[in-house]
Design an enzyme around this catalytic site. Structure first.
Site, mmCIF file in Angstrom:
data_model
loop_
_atom_site.group_PDB
_atom_site.id
_atom_site.type_symbol
_atom_site.label_atom_id
_atom_site.label_comp_id
_atom_site.label_asym_id
_atom_site.label_seq_id
_atom_site.Cartn_x
_atom_site.Cartn_y
_atom_site.Cartn_z
ATOM 1 N N GLU A 12 36.889 39.032 46.186
ATOM 2 C CA GLU A 12 37.270 38.142 47.293
ATOM 3 C C GLU A 12 37.136 38.958 48.573
ATOM 4 O O GLU A 12 38.021 39.741 48.920
ATOM 5 C CB GLU A 12 38.703 37.626 47.081
ATOM 6 C CG GLU A 12 39.123 36.562 48.094
ATOM 7 C CD GLU A 12 39.786 37.153 49.318
ATOM 8 O OE1 GLU A 12 39.098 37.274 50.354
ATOM 9 O OE2 GLU A 12 40.973 37.491 49.251
ATOM 10 N N ASP B 40 43.190 28.240 49.688
ATOM 11 C CA ASP B 40 43.808 28.447 51.002
ATOM 12 C C ASP B 40 43.193 27.575 52.097
ATOM 13 O O ASP B 40 43.685 27.577 53.227
ATOM 14 C CB ASP B 40 43.699 29.922 51.422
ATOM 15 C CG ASP B 40 44.742 30.796 50.760
ATOM 16 O OD1 ASP B 40 45.796 30.268 50.364
ATOM 17 O OD2 ASP B 40 44.505 32.011 50.630
ATOM 18 N N ASP C 95 41.833 39.011 44.262
ATOM 19 C CA ASP C 95 42.241 38.531 45.569
ATOM 20 C C ASP C 95 42.439 39.718 46.513
ATOM 21 O O ASP C 95 43.058 40.716 46.151
ATOM 22 C CB ASP C 95 43.547 37.729 45.430
ATOM 23 C CG ASP C 95 43.897 36.985 46.699
ATOM 24 O OD1 ASP C 95 43.080 36.161 47.138
ATOM 25 O OD2 ASP C 95 44.995 37.222 47.235
#
Length: 488
Positions: free
Chosen positions: A337, A390, A290
């Site tokens: 990501e 998200d 991430d």
């Protein structure tokens, strides 16, 4: 990634279960069977760590520890280690996770289990402690948190906060029973998890896991390894992490995590990061990192700021780090990501190590034909999604578009479907048919769920991470009609 492979994104917490939150129990095994029958190859999960305030899996008390909420109580009942009556306080079939209820009752049940059966596992736990040195600091940290009424470590007594050796030794002696309990929970967590992972792997399902780049401010690493982070002379953090304003937030995202002291990490040959990445590659078959940009440069915001607007980009040492990691492991099965504003240097870093990046369909429709999130622009080294944890669900996102915007999306994807269900399926199919080497679809999108099934709204607290899927929804779902041909 020479062949098309597809999978499903579903957090463990969302699985059906009797006791209020998804676990590593029967429903997890049945979900793996569902993936097999649906001709899928991947199950993507969110971080598995123990959640802190806000219940976000991206803000855990430890980068190594697992969330005790995922320990399956029904299997423990079947083994005769606890009774169904012991678990009655968590007996629930609600459609959302009640984290307060889990916090108030699950640990009491698990402590009774510990008192009744710790001796049975004494030798196994001893081996676990030997093989997992991190668990000692973590268990001590959690015992101290409970003694301090859950207050964050930076509000503890000064001597304990600053790790005075004599004070720590005295506390450790007095908290031995509690420390052993937290070690016991980690043993149980990983016993159940690795059995589940083995089952998945034997059936041909790979687990894609998520590794947050930062640690939480209230974590054992921030307490016990403060040298890893930028601090002043008194040991207080000076900068925290976030991102500047973007499509998620006009004020940026102020995450509040302490940022790394890359100079210190370099002086120590990146040992901490190497160990963490190697652990993640053991925990998962593929690791999604991430906020990958943070390995090239990171947005540092002065402590005490109200938002993330007034920060600055500072350099990191990702190239050197990944070079060192490759010397210590066979391969780097990593997904970068790379969402948000990505620079040429980040792209070069990703390409140098051949890390696939991400394509997210919901970000594709800005009118730019070269937008990398358009399915027509995906490459073999792309992991494509309709949306991430998200994002809104696909249906929720589509229904919030204006009529003109909806028509533009359909035209761009060459979709001529009439009703909403067909439109959702055709949008998903546009991603599945793309050139992306891997395609991951959130289960909610296959189910045509609306915004009520959204997992997280960034920069908000409350109401996130709570959605759960019903057992009947999974059993009645047939995704082979869309993707069965994609994994051949």
């Amino acid at each position: 990634m020479p062949n098309k492979r597809s999978g499903v994104l579903l957090p463990v917490s969302t699985l059906p279960s009797k006791y209020g939150i998804g676990t590593f129990g029967k429903a997890a095994y049945e979900f793996i069977d569902f993936l097999i029958s649906s001709e899928q190859k991947y199950w993507q999960v969110l971080p598995l760590g123990p959640v802190s305030f806000g219940d976000s899996p991206y803000s855990a008390f430890s980068v190594y520890a697992g969330n005790p909420y995922y320990i399956d109580l029904e299997m423990l009942v079947e083994e005769g280690l606890i009774s169904s009556a012991d678990c009655e306080s968590l007996d629930s079939e609600v459609d959302f996770v009640d984290y307060e209820k889990q916090f108030n009752h699950r640990y009491k049940i698990l402590f009774k289990l510990y008192e009744n059966s710790a001796d049975k596992y004494r030798e196994a736990i001893s081996r676990f402690k030997t093989e997992n040195k991190w668990v000692n600091d973590y268990a001590f940290f959690m015992a101290l948190k409970y003694k301090n009424n859950q207050r964050p470590w930076y509000k503890w007594d000064e001597l304990i906060k600053n790790r005075d050796a004599e004070a720590l030794a005295e506390e450790e002696e007095g908290l031995r029973r509690e420390i052993d309990f937290w070690v016991f929970l980690q043993y149980l967590f990983y016993e159940q998890y690795f059995k589940l992972k083995e089952y998945a792997n034997l059936k041909g399902i790979s687990i894609i896991g998520d590794m947050p780049i930062y640690v939480a401010e209230d974590s054992v690493e921030a307490w016990a390894d403060r040298k890893l982070f930028t601090t002043d002379e008194s040991g207080k953090f000076t900068m925290v992490a976030g991102v500047p304003p973007d499509y998620f937030s006009s004020e940026g995202q102020l995450w509040g995590n302490p940022v790394y002291d890359w100079g210190y990490l370099k002086e120590n040959s990146y040992e901490w990061w190497i160990n963490r990445i190697k652990w993640s590659l053991r925990l998962y078959d593929v690791v999604r990192i991430d906020h990958f940009r943070g390995f090239d440069e990171y947005w540092a915001v002065p402590c005490g700021s109200e938002n993330a607007i007034k920060g600055e980009w500072l350099p990191a040492c990702g190239r050197e780090l990944f070079t060192e990691v490759l010397k210590n492991t066979d391969s780097l099965r990593i997904i970068a990501e790379d969402l948000g504003t990505i620079t040429d240097d980040v792209i070069k870093l990703k390409e140098e190590f051949d890390f696939p990046g991400m394509g997210v369909l919901q970000f594709a429709f800005d009118g730019n034909p070269g937008n990398p999130h358009l399915p027509s622009n995906y490459t073999k080294n792309t992991v494509a999604y309709t949306g991430t944890h998200d994002n809104d669900t696909l249906k929720g996102w589509y229904n919030k578009l204006s009529t003109a915007e909806q028509q533009s999306v359909l035209k761009s994807l060459n979709i001529d479907a009439k009703n909403e269900a067909e439109i959702m399926d055709e949008i998903i199919l546009s991603v599945l048919k793309s050139n992306a080497g891997i395609v991951i679809i959130p289960l909610q999108d296959y189910l045509h769920e609306g915004s009520e099934a959204r997992i997280n709204i960034p920069s908000t607290i409350g109401g996130n991470w709570t959605w759960r899927v019903k057992d009947s929804q999974i059993k009645e779902l047939n995704i082979c009609r869309l993707s069965g041909c994609m994994n051949s």
